[in-house]
Write a protein that holds these residues in place. Sequence first.
Motif, mmCIF file in Angstrom:
data_model
loop_
_atom_site.group_PDB
_atom_site.id
_atom_site.type_symbol
_atom_site.label_atom_id
_atom_site.label_comp_id
_atom_site.label_asym_id
_atom_site.label_seq_id
_atom_site.Cartn_x
_atom_site.Cartn_y
_atom_site.Cartn_z
ATOM 1 N N ASP A 24 -5.069 -6.601 1.757
ATOM 2 C CA ASP A 24 -3.763 -7.183 1.483
ATOM 3 C C ASP A 24 -3.807 -8.676 1.786
ATOM 4 O O ASP A 24 -4.121 -9.082 2.897
ATOM 5 N N ASP A 27 -7.916 -4.050 5.629
ATOM 6 C CA ASP A 27 -7.754 -3.884 4.187
ATOM 7 C C ASP A 27 -7.589 -5.229 3.502
ATOM 8 O O ASP A 27 -7.592 -6.277 4.122
ATOM 9 N N HIS A 66 0.826 -1.197 0.000
ATOM 10 C CA HIS A 66 0.000 0.000 0.000
ATOM 11 C C HIS A 66 0.870 1.260 0.000
ATOM 12 O O HIS A 66 0.552 2.245 0.672
ATOM 13 N N TRP A 72 -1.140 3.647 -4.355
ATOM 14 C CA TRP A 72 -2.213 4.640 -4.286
ATOM 15 C C TRP A 72 -2.254 5.534 -5.520
ATOM 16 O O TRP A 72 -3.317 6.046 -5.884
#
Length: 222
Positions: A173, A171, A137, A142
């Motif tokens: 992942d 999240d 991330h 992004w």
Amino acid sequence: MPPTGEIEVRRSSRRRRTVTARRDGDKTVVMVPAGLSAAEEREWIDTVLKRLADRERRRHPSDDALFDRARELSRRYLDGRAAPASVRWVTNQRSRWGSCTPDDGTIRLSTQLRGMPGWVVDYVLVHELAHLLVAGHGPSFWKLVDRYPRTERARGYLEGVAATAGLPLVDGDPTHDPPIRAGEMPHDPPTRAGEAPHDRPAAADVTPTRSGDLVLDGDSAT
């Protein structure tokens, strides 16, 4: 697809402009103005039932439709570089909106997203598609996700849903599940605390006009 169960028509002398259809279990309830002629009533009932079915299809897309949508989003925002092997709904993701396994190209979306606005589901798809290109991330990840123009809006929407429903979301992942940061990841928001947005029944309202045009109340652009 037209309803297969019972159709109950309710006529109201106080209803002037709208014809409304909603699901009530296996039954479809259609509310119409009492002043419509028999022919007008049949025409508007057919129209609002079709609109209701179309709305339900949009809110509950199949795995095939989800896969096609993901490929279109990859083409539109990621130059077609993210090529998933499969995209499907799963029921066992209660703590995250989506997940991705870059090694085999699989993307999974939580069924908790069903019933949310299409642009919110699109954001989650873009997020997971970006993981096919960048595993973490970091800034490069992004930068890819931010190509989707409604990223910030969708993140705020999902943050609000999670906060209202008290969901312990993390999240997507695939390698670890750290607690989600405010607004990081990711329908209509729940109407009561703890109510899942996808559990609310779809409804469709149309407004008869002299020209035959329809106004479907409550729809927003996707």
